[in-house]
Design a protein around this motif. Structure first.
Motif, PDB file in Angstrom:
ATOM      1  N   LEU A   1       0.912  -1.223  -0.021  1.00  0.00           N
ATOM      2  CA  LEU A   1      -0.165   0.012   0.169  1.00  0.00           C
ATOM      3  C   LEU A   1       0.883   1.204   0.047  1.00  0.00           C
ATOM      4  N   LEU A   2       1.881   1.010   0.799  1.00  0.00           N
ATOM      5  CA  LEU A   2       2.783   2.349   0.927  1.00  0.00           C
ATOM      6  C   LEU A   2       3.694   2.693  -0.304  1.00  0.00           C
ATOM      7  N   SER A   3       3.998   1.310  -0.921  1.00  0.00           N
ATOM      8  CA  SER A   3       4.869   1.598  -2.041  1.00  0.00           C
ATOM      9  C   SER A   3       3.978   1.961  -3.357  1.00  0.00           C
ATOM     10  N   GLU A   4       3.015   1.977  -3.415  1.00  0.00           N
ATOM     11  CA  GLU A   4       2.138   2.282  -4.369  1.00  0.00           C
ATOM     12  C   GLU A   4       1.793   3.911  -4.081  1.00  0.00           C
ATOM     13  N   LYS A   5       1.563   4.327  -3.026  1.00  0.00           N
ATOM     14  CA  LYS A   5       1.395   5.567  -2.252  1.00  0.00           C
ATOM     15  C   LYS A   5       2.522   6.360  -3.069  1.00  0.00           C
ATOM     16  N   LEU A   6       3.720   5.813  -2.923  1.00  0.00           N
ATOM     17  CA  LEU A   6       5.026   6.642  -3.610  1.00  0.00           C
ATOM     18  C   LEU A   6       5.386   6.312  -4.871  1.00  0.00           C
ATOM     19  N   GLY A   7       4.403   5.885  -5.740  1.00  0.00           N
ATOM     20  CA  GLY A   7       4.429   5.770  -7.048  1.00  0.00           C
ATOM     21  C   GLY A   7       5.119   4.764  -7.355  1.00  0.00           C
ATOM     22  N   GLY A   8       5.124   3.780  -6.782  1.00  0.00           N
ATOM     23  CA  GLY A   8       5.784   2.427  -7.313  1.00  0.00           C
ATOM     24  C   GLY A   8       5.133   1.102  -6.999  1.00  0.00           C
ATOM     25  N   SER A   9       5.557   0.197  -6.815  1.00  0.00           N
ATOM     26  CA  SER A   9       5.073  -1.321  -6.359  1.00  0.00           C
ATOM     27  C   SER A   9       5.803  -2.223  -5.643  1.00  0.00           C
ATOM     28  N   ALA A  10       5.151  -3.206  -5.120  1.00  0.00           N
ATOM     29  CA  ALA A  10       5.878  -4.340  -4.362  1.00  0.00           C
ATOM     30  C   ALA A  10       5.568  -5.533  -4.847  1.00  0.00           C
ATOM     31  N   HIS A  11       6.289  -6.631  -5.206  1.00  0.00           N
ATOM     32  CA  HIS A  11       6.058  -7.883  -5.681  1.00  0.00           C
ATOM     33  C   HIS A  11       6.874  -8.801  -4.786  1.00  0.00           C
ATOM     34  N   ALA A  12       6.623 -10.177  -5.101  1.00  0.00           N
ATOM     35  CA  ALA A  12       7.462 -11.239  -4.502  1.00  0.00           C
ATOM     36  C   ALA A  12       7.468 -12.354  -5.597  1.00  0.00           C
ATOM     37  N   VAL A  13       8.699 -12.930  -5.509  1.00  0.00           N
ATOM     38  CA  VAL A  13       9.059 -14.088  -6.138  1.00  0.00           C
ATOM     39  C   VAL A  13       9.880 -15.080  -5.502  1.00  0.00           C
ATOM     40  N   MET A  14       9.687 -16.390  -6.053  1.00  0.00           N
ATOM     41  CA  MET A  14      10.668 -17.418  -5.374  1.00  0.00           C
ATOM     42  C   MET A  14      11.758 -17.643  -6.292  1.00  0.00           C
ATOM     43  N   GLU A  15      12.901 -17.989  -5.916  1.00  0.00           N
ATOM     44  CA  GLU A  15      14.235 -18.182  -6.660  1.00  0.00           C
ATOM     45  C   GLU A  15      15.065 -19.140  -5.963  1.00  0.00           C
ATOM     46  N   ASN A  16      15.039 -20.496  -6.463  1.00  0.00           N
ATOM     47  CA  ASN A  16      15.509 -21.551  -5.748  1.00  0.00           C
ATOM     48  C   ASN A  16      15.626 -21.566  -4.282  1.00  0.00           C
ATOM     49  N   GLY A  17      14.240 -21.584  -3.792  1.00  0.00           N
ATOM     50  CA  GLY A  17      14.144 -21.661  -2.356  1.00  0.00           C
ATOM     51  C   GLY A  17      14.309 -20.542  -1.657  1.00  0.00           C
ATOM     52  N   HIS A  18      14.304 -19.566  -2.336  1.00  0.00           N
ATOM     53  CA  HIS A  18      14.567 -18.080  -1.749  1.00  0.00           C
ATOM     54  C   HIS A  18      13.513 -17.044  -1.933  1.00  0.00           C
TER      55      HIS A  18
ATOM     56  N   PHE B   1      11.718 -10.249  -2.210  1.00  0.00           N
ATOM     57  CA  PHE B   1      10.657  -9.179  -2.288  1.00  0.00           C
ATOM     58  C   PHE B   1      11.150  -7.825  -3.198  1.00  0.00           C
ATOM     59  N   ILE B   2      10.556  -7.511  -3.958  1.00  0.00           N
ATOM     60  CA  ILE B   2      11.029  -6.420  -5.098  1.00  0.00           C
ATOM     61  C   ILE B   2      10.223  -5.102  -4.650  1.00  0.00           C
ATOM     62  N   ILE B   3      10.845  -4.140  -4.106  1.00  0.00           N
ATOM     63  CA  ILE B   3      10.369  -2.944  -3.876  1.00  0.00           C
ATOM     64  C   ILE B   3      10.731  -1.827  -4.747  1.00  0.00           C
ATOM     65  N   LYS B   4       9.624  -1.289  -5.643  1.00  0.00           N
ATOM     66  CA  LYS B   4      10.063  -0.187  -6.726  1.00  0.00           C
ATOM     67  C   LYS B   4       9.276   1.005  -6.240  1.00  0.00           C
ATOM     68  N   LEU B   5      10.005   2.211  -6.133  1.00  0.00           N
ATOM     69  CA  LEU B   5       9.800   3.458  -5.704  1.00  0.00           C
ATOM     70  C   LEU B   5       9.735   4.372  -6.535  1.00  0.00           C
ATOM     71  N   ALA B   6       9.140   5.626  -6.688  1.00  0.00           N
ATOM     72  CA  ALA B   6       9.517   6.691  -7.800  1.00  0.00           C
ATOM     73  C   ALA B   6      10.484   7.549  -6.768  1.00  0.00           C
ATOM     74  N   THR B   7      11.790   7.570  -7.725  1.00  0.00           N
ATOM     75  CA  THR B   7      12.747   8.380  -7.408  1.00  0.00           C
ATOM     76  C   THR B   7      12.533   9.971  -6.923  1.00  0.00           C
ATOM     77  N   ASN B   8      11.675  10.316  -7.929  1.00  0.00           N
ATOM     78  CA  ASN B   8      11.002  11.807  -7.846  1.00  0.00           C
ATOM     79  C   ASN B   8       9.912  11.842  -8.381  1.00  0.00           C
ATOM     80  N   PRO B   9       8.495  11.517  -7.698  1.00  0.00           N
ATOM     81  CA  PRO B   9       7.254  11.477  -8.292  1.00  0.00           C
ATOM     82  C   PRO B   9       6.825  12.787  -9.226  1.00  0.00           C
ATOM     83  N   ASP B  10       7.509  13.847  -8.895  1.00  0.00           N
ATOM     84  CA  ASP B  10       7.101  15.073  -9.491  1.00  0.00           C
ATOM     85  C   ASP B  10       7.746  14.958 -10.991  1.00  0.00           C
ATOM     86  N   ASN B  11       8.816  14.395 -11.073  1.00  0.00           N
ATOM     87  CA  ASN B  11       9.476  14.210 -12.331  1.00  0.00           C
ATOM     88  C   ASN B  11       9.286  13.091 -13.073  1.00  0.00           C
TER      89      ASN B  11
END
Length: 299
Positions: free
Chosen positions: A266-283, A286-296
């Motif tokens: 919820l917070l990641s989306e408010k900050l212009g990004g997203s949050a996802h999760a994947v499994m990689e060989n038992g690991h 979490f991948i958090i993407k945030l807008a570096t500068n939402p205005d630009n």
């Protein structure tokens, strides 16, 4: 001959007008999507097949509108339910804590004090769950805009890792930081970013079966944070389920409410990004993407 040419011209004209109406339908659908309008699709050409098509489209759109309204009602009910439950628990919880403090002042033997300490721990856990409910309910019901300012991301990550170092060490979990040595600066809401990091670190502490790897880097429009650790997934486990409200790998719910990662998304989306999760060989990663500068950020 002239009759044949006339018929051809009439047919071409009819095809042209049909094409115009199809384009008009496409434009009206696009306007509905952009403006979130509830206006029905209108057709000017008298054509039975096109009229039937538009009628079906309007029926589908009407059903979609009803489902959207029902979803909003359910969301409102859900928010009110969380708020009411949280408030209903707060008064008796305060009373319990008061009585525990009174008991602690009286004469108690070692066994009684041990049992009281267990009860205190459960009350503290319940208090934490209620605060999480309040926070999540507030985030859902308030469309507050992020308060942007200068955020030195890597310094904040290092600060949180240091703050939780003792707890990681007690569980035998190492933390590996991989990122730039120079300052990663963002124009974002520092409080929201801190909450994201806190929830991810607490999730790693609760569920990691091995060392935790934290990566962070910055690109032109977005800044990325990833948490990677080994877990023991349940059968039919889907990483994206972790962001669902109240979902938790801990089926007994002794350690968390299942809202921590929902708050992260919820917070990641408010900050212009997203949050996802994947499994990689038992690991789990979490991948958090945030807008570096939402205005630009590019639209």
């Amino acid at each position: 001959m002239w009759l044949f040419i006339f018929i051809i011209l009439v047919q071409l004209g009819y095809i042209y007008y049909v094409h115009r109406q199809l384009r008009a339908i496409n434009v009206q659908l696009g306007q509905r999507m952009r403006q979130k309008s509830d206006q029905p699709i209108r057709l000017q050409l008298m054509n039975r097949e096109l009229n039937q098509l538009v009628k079906k489209i309007n029926q589908v759109l009407q059903q979609e509108m009803k489902m959207r309204q029902l979803s909003k009602q359910e969301q409102l009910y859900y928010k009110e339910m969380i708020s009411n439950i949280s408030h209903d628990f707060r008064t008796p919880l305060t009373s319990i804590k008061g009585y525990q403090q009174l008991i602690a002042k009286g004469p108690l033997n070692d066994e009684q004090r041990h049992k009281l300490s267990i009860a205190n721990a459960h009350v503290q856990n319940l208090e934490h769950l209620l605060e999480t409910f309040f926070e999540y309910s507030y985030l859902l019901s308030h469309h507050n805009e992020p308060q942007t300012g200068h955020v030195p991301l890597n310094l904040i990550i290092e600060e949180y890792v240091a703050a939780f170092y003792t707890q990681f060490e007690a569980k035998g979990i190492g933390v590996k930081l991989i990122g730039s040595s120079s300052i990663i600066a963002m124009q974002s809401d520092e409080g929201m970013i801190r909450r994201i990091l806190q929830n991810l670190i607490q999730n790693a502490l609760q569920h990691s079966e091995d060392d935790v790897e934290i990566r962070y880097w910055q690109e032109i429009e977005f800044t990325y944070i990833t948490f990677k650790n080994r877990i023991q997934p349940q059968e039919n486990f889907s990483p994206e389920q972790l962001f669902d409200r109240f979902y938790t790998i801990d089926r007994t719910r002794k350690r968390n409410s299942g809202l921590g990662l929902s708050i992260v998304r919820l917070l990641s989306e408010k900050l212009g990004g997203s949050a996802h999760a994947v499994m990689e060989n038992g690991h789990l990663r979490f991948i958090i993407k945030l807008a570096t500068n939402p205005d630009n950020r590019s639209k």
